[in-house]
Design a protein around this motif. Structure first.
Motif, PDB file in Angstrom:
ATOM      1  N   GLY A  95       0.785  -1.229   0.000  1.00 35.62           N
ATOM      2  CA  GLY A  95       0.000   0.000   0.000  1.00 35.62           C
ATOM      3  C   GLY A  95       0.813   1.274   0.000  1.00 35.62           C
ATOM      4  O   GLY A  95       0.260   2.368  -0.135  1.00 35.62           O
TER       5      GLY A  95
ATOM      6  N   GLY B  14      -8.737   7.873   7.022  1.00 35.27           N
ATOM      7  CA  GLY B  14      -9.241   7.098   5.903  1.00 35.27           C
ATOM      8  C   GLY B  14      -8.215   6.158   5.287  1.00 35.27           C
ATOM      9  O   GLY B  14      -8.561   5.241   4.550  1.00 35.27           O
ATOM     10  N   LEU B  15      -6.952   6.349   5.620  1.00 35.85           N
ATOM     11  CA  LEU B  15      -5.900   5.471   5.081  1.00 35.85           C
ATOM     12  C   LEU B  15      -5.906   4.097   5.736  1.00 35.85           C
ATOM     13  O   LEU B  15      -5.176   3.206   5.313  1.00 35.85           O
ATOM     14  CB  LEU B  15      -4.532   6.151   5.206  1.00 35.85           C
ATOM     15  CG  LEU B  15      -4.367   7.388   4.327  1.00 35.85           C
ATOM     16  CD1 LEU B  15      -3.038   8.075   4.624  1.00 35.85           C
ATOM     17  CD2 LEU B  15      -4.490   7.036   2.856  1.00 35.85           C
ATOM     18  N   ARG B  16      -6.744   3.902   6.717  1.00 36.45           N
ATOM     19  CA  ARG B  16      -6.936   2.567   7.305  1.00 36.45           C
ATOM     20  C   ARG B  16      -7.333   1.572   6.201  1.00 36.45           C
ATOM     21  O   ARG B  16      -6.924   0.421   6.220  1.00 36.45           O
ATOM     22  CB  ARG B  16      -8.003   2.644   8.402  1.00 36.45           C
ATOM     23  CG  ARG B  16      -8.394   1.335   8.986  1.00 36.45           C
ATOM     24  CD  ARG B  16      -7.394   0.881   9.982  1.00 36.45           C
ATOM     25  NE  ARG B  16      -7.899  -0.336  10.605  1.00 36.45           N
ATOM     26  CZ  ARG B  16      -7.149  -1.214  11.193  1.00 36.45           C
ATOM     27  NH1 ARG B  16      -5.870  -1.010  11.297  1.00 36.45           N
ATOM     28  NH2 ARG B  16      -7.661  -2.289  11.723  1.00 36.45           N
ATOM     29  N   ASP B  17      -8.092   2.073   5.230  1.00 32.48           N
ATOM     30  CA  ASP B  17      -8.511   1.226   4.105  1.00 32.48           C
ATOM     31  C   ASP B  17      -7.338   0.777   3.246  1.00 32.48           C
ATOM     32  O   ASP B  17      -7.456  -0.182   2.496  1.00 32.48           O
ATOM     33  CB  ASP B  17      -9.512   1.977   3.216  1.00 32.48           C
ATOM     34  CG  ASP B  17     -10.820   2.261   3.932  1.00 32.48           C
ATOM     35  OD1 ASP B  17     -11.089   1.622   4.966  1.00 32.48           O
ATOM     36  OD2 ASP B  17     -11.568   3.131   3.453  1.00 32.48           O
ATOM     37  N   ARG B  18      -6.227   1.467   3.356  1.00 34.66           N
ATOM     38  CA  ARG B  18      -5.002   1.108   2.618  1.00 34.66           C
ATOM     39  C   ARG B  18      -4.056   0.270   3.468  1.00 34.66           C
ATOM     40  O   ARG B  18      -2.921   0.040   3.097  1.00 34.66           O
ATOM     41  CB  ARG B  18      -4.270   2.365   2.152  1.00 34.66           C
ATOM     42  CG  ARG B  18      -5.057   3.223   1.225  1.00 34.66           C
ATOM     43  CD  ARG B  18      -4.926   2.719  -0.165  1.00 34.66           C
ATOM     44  NE  ARG B  18      -5.589   3.636  -1.090  1.00 34.66           N
ATOM     45  CZ  ARG B  18      -5.787   3.340  -2.335  1.00 34.66           C
ATOM     46  NH1 ARG B  18      -5.389   2.191  -2.816  1.00 34.66           N
ATOM     47  NH2 ARG B  18      -6.397   4.194  -3.121  1.00 34.66           N
ATOM     48  N   GLY B  19      -4.522  -0.145   4.648  1.00 34.15           N
ATOM     49  CA  GLY B  19      -3.715  -0.995   5.519  1.00 34.15           C
ATOM     50  C   GLY B  19      -2.882  -0.262   6.544  1.00 34.15           C
ATOM     51  O   GLY B  19      -2.126  -0.881   7.295  1.00 34.15           O
TER      52      GLY B  19
ATOM     53  N   GLU C 104      -1.899   1.331   9.920  1.00 35.98           N
ATOM     54  CA  GLU C 104      -2.266   1.211  11.332  1.00 35.98           C
ATOM     55  C   GLU C 104      -1.251   1.997  12.143  1.00 35.98           C
ATOM     56  O   GLU C 104      -0.055   1.933  11.865  1.00 35.98           O
ATOM     57  CB  GLU C 104      -2.213  -0.232  11.794  1.00 35.98           C
ATOM     58  CG  GLU C 104      -3.228  -1.131  11.175  1.00 35.98           C
ATOM     59  CD  GLU C 104      -3.162  -2.532  11.746  1.00 35.98           C
ATOM     60  OE1 GLU C 104      -4.197  -3.192  11.748  1.00 35.98           O
ATOM     61  OE2 GLU C 104      -2.078  -2.966  12.194  1.00 35.98           O
TER      62      GLU C 104
ATOM     63  N   PRO D 195     -10.067   5.747  13.887  1.00 36.36           N
ATOM     64  CA  PRO D 195     -10.143   4.601  12.964  1.00 36.36           C
ATOM     65  C   PRO D 195      -8.783   4.033  12.552  1.00 36.36           C
ATOM     66  O   PRO D 195      -8.671   2.846  12.265  1.00 36.36           O
ATOM     67  CB  PRO D 195     -10.882   5.171  11.753  1.00 36.36           C
ATOM     68  CG  PRO D 195     -11.690   6.290  12.293  1.00 36.36           C
ATOM     69  CD  PRO D 195     -10.850   6.886  13.393  1.00 36.36           C
ATOM     70  N   VAL D 196      -7.749   4.850  12.524  1.00 35.95           N
ATOM     71  CA  VAL D 196      -6.443   4.380  12.077  1.00 35.95           C
ATOM     72  C   VAL D 196      -5.560   3.920  13.249  1.00 35.95           C
ATOM     73  O   VAL D 196      -4.511   3.324  13.039  1.00 35.95           O
ATOM     74  CB  VAL D 196      -5.749   5.467  11.213  1.00 35.95           C
ATOM     75  CG1 VAL D 196      -5.159   6.573  12.051  1.00 35.95           C
ATOM     76  CG2 VAL D 196      -4.714   4.869  10.296  1.00 35.95           C
TER      77      VAL D 196
END
Length: 178
Positions: free
Chosen positions: A25, A63-68, A70, A169-170
């Motif tokens: 990612g 929103g970068l949580r969707d890109r893996g 953490e 979220p992240v």
């Protein structure tokens, strides 16, 4: 495999943030962070952004949580010297880098800590033997856009309230380090 990007804040307590970015990612995450820059801006540093920009940046990073992506947070509080608190956080960071298949760690450059950090990482990795094989560097945030990730999350977490909620979220884990 993951690379880790590390920064800290000393605003309320000594808080180290480590953003784990999976190799697969990384190009997309780097493009997303670069896309947050405005005009001639070379890097993102939350303490210099306006309130509206901070809000937009925090949402984008979450929103970068969707890109893996953490982020691991290590809160060493206010007890002890700054270097003592940093060493305690680094001990947990090294464990997490090893446990999470870390390949490379990038620290936000602070010339006053560069050689000290290197010695700490060597000392902390030595007892782990071959399992603790990763590389590390100290890089100025202008040269590595992904250092914005821990900067944004650490700033928001330390600020608390709505800021903490925006980046939650992240955030994969928060550890209180005593």
């Amino acid at each position: 495999m993951n690379d880790f990007y590390v920064d800290e804040t000393k605003a309320r307590s000594y808080l180290v943030a480590a953003a784990a970015v999976p190799d697969r990612g990384k190009p997309a995450v780097r493009r997303a962070v670069r896309g947050l820059l405005q005009g001639a801006q070379r890097s993102i540093h939350m303490k210099t952004e306006s309130r509206a920009r901070k809000h937009a940046i925090a949402l984008a990073i979450a929103g970068l949580r969707d890109r893996g992506v953490e982020v691991l947070l290590y809160d060493a509080g206010r007890a002890g010297t700054e270097r003592d608190r940093r060493r305690r956080c680094l001990a947990h960071l090294v464990d997490d880098v090893v446990d999470r298949d870390g390949r490379h760690v990038v620290f936000d450059l602070d010339d006053s800590l560069r050689s000290w950090d290197r010695q700490q990482v060597i000392d902390l990795c030595r007892p782990k033997g071959p399992s603790a094989r990763f590389t590390y560097d100290h890089v100025h945030r202008h040269h590595e856009p992904l250092l914005a990730l821990p900067d944004v999350v650490a700033w928001c977490w330390a600020a608390g309230g709505e800021w903490r909620t925006l980046v939650r979220p992240v955030v994969a884990e928060v550890r209180r380090i005593d």
